[in-house]
Design a protein around this motif. Structure first.
Motif, PDB file in Angstrom:
ATOM      1  N   ALA A  39       0.898  -1.171   0.006  1.00 55.19           N
ATOM      2  CA  ALA A  39      -0.039  -0.038  -0.009  1.00 55.19           C
ATOM      3  C   ALA A  39       0.754   1.338   0.073  1.00 55.19           C
ATOM      4  CB  ALA A  39      -0.863  -0.143   1.287  1.00 55.19           C
ATOM      5  N   SER A  40       2.009   1.269   0.465  1.00 49.35           N
ATOM      6  CA  SER A  40       2.790   2.456   0.677  1.00 49.35           C
ATOM      7  C   SER A  40       3.211   3.061  -0.599  1.00 49.35           C
ATOM      8  CB  SER A  40       4.088   2.208   1.656  1.00 49.35           C
ATOM      9  OG  SER A  40       4.885   1.240   0.800  1.00 49.35           O
ATOM     10  N   THR A  41       3.315   2.227  -1.781  1.00 53.94           N
ATOM     11  CA  THR A  41       3.770   2.598  -3.143  1.00 53.94           C
ATOM     12  C   THR A  41       2.588   2.567  -4.194  1.00 53.94           C
ATOM     13  OG1 THR A  41       4.702   0.511  -3.567  1.00 53.94           O
ATOM     14  CG2 THR A  41       6.061   2.080  -2.626  1.00 53.94           C
ATOM     15  N   ARG A  42       1.640   1.744  -3.801  1.00 58.31           N
ATOM     16  CA  ARG A  42       0.378   1.608  -4.780  1.00 58.31           C
ATOM     17  C   ARG A  42      -1.124   2.110  -4.585  1.00 58.31           C
ATOM     18  NH1 ARG A  42       4.092  -2.574  -4.684  1.00 58.31           N
ATOM     19  NH2 ARG A  42       4.736  -3.451  -6.490  1.00 58.31           N
ATOM     20  N   ALA A  43      -1.159   2.339  -3.153  1.00 54.30           N
ATOM     21  CA  ALA A  43      -2.393   3.031  -2.703  1.00 54.30           C
ATOM     22  C   ALA A  43      -2.474   4.722  -3.258  1.00 54.30           C
ATOM     23  CB  ALA A  43      -2.761   2.765  -1.418  1.00 54.30           C
TER      24      ALA A  43
ATOM     25  N   MET B  66      -4.608 -15.798   0.828  1.00 53.89           N
ATOM     26  CA  MET B  66      -4.598 -15.422  -0.466  1.00 53.89           C
ATOM     27  C   MET B  66      -3.708 -16.525  -1.055  1.00 53.89           C
ATOM     28  SD  MET B  66      -6.416 -12.744  -0.785  1.00 53.89           S
ATOM     29  CE  MET B  66      -7.775 -13.097   0.637  1.00 53.89           C
ATOM     30  N   SER B  67      -4.111 -16.735  -2.485  1.00 54.26           N
ATOM     31  CA  SER B  67      -3.214 -17.498  -3.318  1.00 54.26           C
ATOM     32  C   SER B  67      -2.255 -16.718  -3.932  1.00 54.26           C
ATOM     33  CB  SER B  67      -4.258 -18.300  -4.574  1.00 54.26           C
ATOM     34  OG  SER B  67      -4.784 -17.144  -5.242  1.00 54.26           O
ATOM     35  N   ASP B  68      -1.249 -17.461  -4.599  1.00 54.21           N
ATOM     36  CA  ASP B  68      -0.243 -16.478  -5.321  1.00 54.21           C
ATOM     37  C   ASP B  68      -0.676 -15.722  -6.341  1.00 54.21           C
ATOM     38  OD1 ASP B  68       1.661 -17.719  -3.827  1.00 54.21           O
ATOM     39  OD2 ASP B  68       1.927 -19.384  -5.083  1.00 54.21           O
ATOM     40  N   ALA B  69      -1.704 -16.415  -7.188  1.00 53.85           N
ATOM     41  CA  ALA B  69      -2.491 -15.368  -7.960  1.00 53.85           C
ATOM     42  C   ALA B  69      -3.128 -14.335  -7.528  1.00 53.85           C
ATOM     43  CB  ALA B  69      -3.465 -16.367  -8.863  1.00 53.85           C
ATOM     44  N   ASP B  70      -3.896 -14.284  -6.275  1.00 53.21           N
ATOM     45  CA  ASP B  70      -4.254 -13.324  -5.745  1.00 53.21           C
ATOM     46  C   ASP B  70      -3.297 -12.113  -5.322  1.00 53.21           C
ATOM     47  OD1 ASP B  70      -6.988 -14.425  -5.750  1.00 53.21           O
ATOM     48  OD2 ASP B  70      -6.560 -15.513  -3.917  1.00 53.21           O
ATOM     49  N   MET B  71      -2.181 -12.330  -4.775  1.00 54.11           N
ATOM     50  CA  MET B  71      -1.169 -11.652  -4.426  1.00 54.11           C
ATOM     51  C   MET B  71      -0.440 -10.881  -5.572  1.00 54.11           C
ATOM     52  SD  MET B  71      -1.104 -11.727  -1.551  1.00 54.11           S
ATOM     53  CE  MET B  71       0.595 -10.808  -0.832  1.00 54.11           C
ATOM     54  N   GLN B  72      -0.233 -11.728  -6.635  1.00 59.84           N
ATOM     55  CA  GLN B  72       0.003 -10.968  -7.877  1.00 59.84           C
ATOM     56  C   GLN B  72      -0.531  -9.925  -8.719  1.00 59.84           C
ATOM     57  OE1 GLN B  72       0.835 -14.513 -10.358  1.00 59.84           O
ATOM     58  NE2 GLN B  72       2.559 -15.335  -9.464  1.00 59.84           N
TER      59      GLN B  72
ATOM     60  N   LEU C 233      -2.808  -8.187  -6.932  1.00 60.48           N
ATOM     61  CA  LEU C 233      -2.652  -7.125  -5.745  1.00 60.48           C
ATOM     62  C   LEU C 233      -1.261  -6.084  -6.250  1.00 60.48           C
ATOM     63  CD1 LEU C 233      -3.968  -5.511  -3.576  1.00 60.48           C
ATOM     64  CD2 LEU C 233      -2.709  -6.756  -1.938  1.00 60.48           C
ATOM     65  N   GLU C 234      -0.411  -6.956  -6.437  1.00 59.84           N
ATOM     66  CA  GLU C 234       1.039  -6.267  -6.736  1.00 59.84           C
ATOM     67  C   GLU C 234       0.844  -5.440  -8.132  1.00 59.84           C
ATOM     68  OE1 GLU C 234       3.965  -9.331  -6.954  1.00 59.84           O
ATOM     69  OE2 GLU C 234       3.691  -9.815  -4.828  1.00 59.84           O
ATOM     70  N   LYS C 235      -0.007  -6.042  -8.961  1.00 56.86           N
ATOM     71  CA  LYS C 235      -0.158  -5.131 -10.392  1.00 56.86           C
ATOM     72  C   LYS C 235      -1.082  -4.153 -10.195  1.00 56.86           C
ATOM     73  CE  LYS C 235       0.950  -9.353 -13.154  1.00 56.86           C
ATOM     74  NZ  LYS C 235       0.465 -10.397 -14.136  1.00 56.86           N
ATOM     75  N   ALA C 236      -1.629  -3.916  -9.415  1.00 54.59           N
ATOM     76  CA  ALA C 236      -2.815  -2.895  -9.353  1.00 54.59           C
ATOM     77  C   ALA C 236      -2.072  -1.665  -8.949  1.00 54.59           C
ATOM     78  CB  ALA C 236      -3.865  -3.331  -8.064  1.00 54.59           C
ATOM     79  N   GLN C 237      -2.671  -0.454  -9.211  1.00 47.71           N
ATOM     80  CA  GLN C 237      -2.221   0.701  -8.727  1.00 47.71           C
ATOM     81  C   GLN C 237      -3.204   1.752  -8.513  1.00 47.71           C
ATOM     82  OE1 GLN C 237       1.005   2.033  -8.369  1.00 47.71           O
ATOM     83  NE2 GLN C 237       2.042   0.275  -8.996  1.00 47.71           N
ATOM     84  N   GLY C 238      -3.297   2.800  -7.758  1.00 49.33           N
ATOM     85  CA  GLY C 238      -4.106   3.769  -7.213  1.00 49.33           C
ATOM     86  C   GLY C 238      -5.345   3.262  -6.887  1.00 49.33           C
TER      87      GLY C 238
ATOM     88  N   LYS D 256      -9.308  -0.478  -3.790  1.00 49.65           N
ATOM     89  CA  LYS D 256     -10.569  -1.414  -4.095  1.00 49.65           C
ATOM     90  C   LYS D 256     -10.202  -2.946  -3.743  1.00 49.65           C
ATOM     91  CE  LYS D 256     -13.468   1.720  -6.850  1.00 49.65           C
ATOM     92  NZ  LYS D 256     -14.052   1.816  -8.034  1.00 49.65           N
ATOM     93  N   ARG D 257      -9.192  -3.515  -4.412  1.00 52.33           N
ATOM     94  CA  ARG D 257      -8.716  -4.869  -4.498  1.00 52.33           C
ATOM     95  C   ARG D 257      -7.999  -4.919  -3.018  1.00 52.33           C
ATOM     96  NH1 ARG D 257      -7.970  -8.692  -8.118  1.00 52.33           N
ATOM     97  NH2 ARG D 257      -8.427  -7.495  -9.895  1.00 52.33           N
ATOM     98  N   PHE D 258      -7.449  -4.059  -2.696  1.00 48.39           N
ATOM     99  CA  PHE D 258      -6.733  -4.340  -1.271  1.00 48.39           C
ATOM    100  C   PHE D 258      -7.695  -4.355  -0.003  1.00 48.39           C
ATOM    101  CE2 PHE D 258      -5.500  -2.317   2.758  1.00 48.39           C
ATOM    102  CZ  PHE D 258      -4.404  -3.008   3.177  1.00 48.39           C
ATOM    103  N   LEU D 259      -8.668  -3.430  -0.378  1.00 49.16           N
ATOM    104  CA  LEU D 259      -9.776  -3.561   0.746  1.00 49.16           C
ATOM    105  C   LEU D 259     -10.651  -4.804   0.603  1.00 49.16           C
ATOM    106  CD1 LEU D 259     -11.044   0.282   0.842  1.00 49.16           C
ATOM    107  CD2 LEU D 259      -9.642  -0.891   2.721  1.00 49.16           C
TER     108      LEU D 259
END
Length: 206
Positions: free
Chosen positions: A82-86, A133-139, A141-146, A151-154
């Protein structure tokens, strides 16, 4: 020597012999007394050496600690993104709060497992439990921005927290260790409050 003098001399002789016997016993002549004294002194040391290092625990306590450590570690991984993507300051603040509260709990539970002589969790445990969370879920989330990340994080963290609450309720029901059960109660209270907070945040983002 008169009869009176001999009587007095006899009394002193008996007293001297008795005193000498007592001195010998005190200096090591009476080994039985010394052995008993040594045994009474040694008993507390032996008891201390065999004392349990922690309170009673059962398999449910061990499982709770192992799984919750892995669960918390995954939550911290999510929060660190979240520090760099939220984009939302509120989301960033919540993420920092999650890290600040869950890292000390991880360290506490790691201490329990060490004291109990039980293994630390493996990295895959976080995917096997409620809310993991699965590896796919984490991936994703890592790719999402702004805003998409917010929304995905929450959404993910709500599911994650609900899983932690389920695990904590199981510990409250089946666990034996009082400290573990107390932590389970804290997790239920803290994370349920955060679930409600995240639901409101998510509503504002739609």
């Amino acid at each position: 020597m008169s009869s009176n003098t001999r009587a007095v001399h006899g009394v002193f002789l008996v007293a001297s012999v008795a005193a000498g016997t007592l001195v010998l016993a005190a200096c090591g002549g009476n080994t039985a007394v010394q052995d008993m004294a040594a045994g009474s002194r040694a008993a507390p040391v032996a008891t201390t050496a065999t004392a349990r290092p922690s309170a009673e625990f059962n398999d449910a306590d061990v499982r709770f600690a192992q799984m919750m450590i892995a669960h918390h570690q995954q939550a911290i991984q999510m929060a660190e993104l979240a520090s760099t993507r939220a984009s939302s300051t509120e989301v960033k603040n919540l993420a920092e709060k999650i890290k600040a509260s869950q890292q000390p709990e991880i360290e506490t539970m790691q201490g329990w497992l060490k004291a109990w002589g039980k293994p630390m969790p493996t990295g895959q445990m976080g995917h096997e439990m409620p809310g993991g969370m699965s590896d796919a879920d984490m991936q994703k989330l890592e790719k999402a921005q702004g805003g998409a990340f917010d929304k995905r994080f929450l959404k993910m963290m709500i599911v994650h927290h609900k899983g932690a609450i389920t695990m904590a309720r199981a510990e409250r029901k089946r666990g034996e260790n009082p400290q573990a059960k107390q932590l389970a109660e804290k997790i239920i209270t803290d994370q349920q409050a955060e679930v409600e907070q995240m639901r409101k945040m998510l509503e504002r983002l739609r």
